[in-house]
Design an enzyme around this catalytic site. Structure first.
Site, PDB file in Angstrom:
ATOM      1  N   HIS A  17       0.842  -1.206   0.000  1.00 54.92           N
ATOM      2  CA  HIS A  17       0.000   0.000   0.000  1.00 54.92           C
ATOM      3  C   HIS A  17       0.873   1.251   0.000  1.00 54.92           C
ATOM      4  O   HIS A  17       0.640   2.193  -0.767  1.00 54.92           O
ATOM      5  CB  HIS A  17      -0.892   0.055   1.253  1.00 54.92           C
ATOM      6  CG  HIS A  17      -1.932  -0.992   1.342  1.00 54.92           C
ATOM      7  ND1 HIS A  17      -2.071  -1.784   2.456  1.00 54.92           N
ATOM      8  CD2 HIS A  17      -2.908  -1.367   0.489  1.00 54.92           C
ATOM      9  CE1 HIS A  17      -3.086  -2.611   2.287  1.00 54.92           C
ATOM     10  NE2 HIS A  17      -3.608  -2.383   1.090  1.00 54.92           N
ATOM     11  N   LYS A  41     -18.211  -6.121   8.087  1.00 49.80           N
ATOM     12  CA  LYS A  41     -16.963  -6.858   7.898  1.00 49.80           C
ATOM     13  C   LYS A  41     -16.341  -7.198   9.248  1.00 49.80           C
ATOM     14  O   LYS A  41     -16.399  -6.409  10.178  1.00 49.80           O
ATOM     15  CB  LYS A  41     -15.977  -5.989   7.112  1.00 49.80           C
ATOM     16  CG  LYS A  41     -15.499  -6.584   5.823  1.00 49.80           C
ATOM     17  CD  LYS A  41     -14.533  -5.637   5.151  1.00 49.80           C
ATOM     18  CE  LYS A  41     -13.602  -6.408   4.254  1.00 49.80           C
ATOM     19  NZ  LYS A  41     -12.656  -5.541   3.579  1.00 49.80           N
ATOM     20  N   ARG A  90      -2.265  -6.285  -8.390  1.00 49.49           N
ATOM     21  CA  ARG A  90      -1.192  -7.274  -8.284  1.00 49.49           C
ATOM     22  C   ARG A  90      -1.287  -8.359  -9.342  1.00 49.49           C
ATOM     23  O   ARG A  90      -0.317  -9.028  -9.635  1.00 49.49           O
ATOM     24  CB  ARG A  90      -1.246  -7.953  -6.912  1.00 49.49           C
ATOM     25  CG  ARG A  90      -1.058  -7.022  -5.749  1.00 49.49           C
ATOM     26  CD  ARG A  90      -1.423  -7.699  -4.450  1.00 49.49           C
ATOM     27  NE  ARG A  90      -2.867  -7.923  -4.479  1.00 49.49           N
ATOM     28  CZ  ARG A  90      -3.554  -8.503  -3.530  1.00 49.49           C
ATOM     29  NH1 ARG A  90      -2.957  -8.968  -2.463  1.00 49.49           N
ATOM     30  NH2 ARG A  90      -4.855  -8.657  -3.630  1.00 49.49           N
ATOM     31  N   SER A 128      -3.330  -7.619   2.715  1.00 52.86           N
ATOM     32  CA  SER A 128      -3.763  -7.474   4.112  1.00 52.86           C
ATOM     33  C   SER A 128      -4.344  -8.773   4.634  1.00 52.86           C
ATOM     34  O   SER A 128      -4.166  -9.111   5.797  1.00 52.86           O
ATOM     35  CB  SER A 128      -4.800  -6.350   4.235  1.00 52.86           C
ATOM     36  OG  SER A 128      -4.206  -5.102   3.989  1.00 52.86           O
TER      37      SER A 128
END
Length: 155
Positions: A17, A41, A90, A128
């Site tokens: 990040h 979440k 990515r 993450s």
């Protein structure tokens, strides 16, 4: 003024990040790192702790602001007058996901552009999700998170 929003949950922030944000600095007058809060979440870190960590990581960058937000990212863009959304990718899977979101966002806010930056090859495996799993299992995440985050990640 060219303002970009770099949205994410940052649970926790990773070196990948940080790399995306710092590589983007020459492109914008200001980058807002937006910590999206989603009560449905199951996060590892509290919203306050995530905000504190991210602020500590970018404390020495005068053109980076850190703010938490709830609701639609596109609404937060409007609130902060961001004309750009910054995202890192990515893999082809990330690209497909980000492309779909960018197209929906463009429909909802035609003046906003999404800028996709490819992650550096050495960071492409870092997420993450993986870092959270390492933390939950008492592993060493020091090579995956910025050094400023480490004191906050003792679970």
């Amino acid at each position: 003024m060219k303002i970009a929003l770099f949205p994410g949950s940052f649970d926790p922030i990773t070196i990948a990040h940080v790399d995306i944000v710092t590589r983007s600095l020459p492109l914008f007058d200001k980058i807002v790192v937006g910590i999206g809060l989603n009560s449905s979440k199951q996060n590892l870190l509290s919203p306050d702790k995530r905000e504190e960590i991210v602020k500590s990581v970018f404390a020495s960058y005068p053109t980076i602001e850190v703010r938490a937000y709830e609701g639609l990212t596109i609404d937060f863009c409007k609130q902060i007058n961001a004309s750009y959304m910054l995202r890192g990718i990515r893999s082809t899977g990330d690209f497909e996901y980000e492309r779909a979101i960018a197209q929906i966002n463009k429909t909802m806010l035609p003046s906003a552009e999404t800028i996709l930056l490819l992650s550096q090859p050495e960071y492409s495996a870092i997420s993450s999700t993986i870092v959270r799993d390492i933390l939950r299992n008492n592993g060493d995440v020091s090579q995956f998170v910025p050094k400023e985050a480490l004191p906050f990640l003792k679970l």
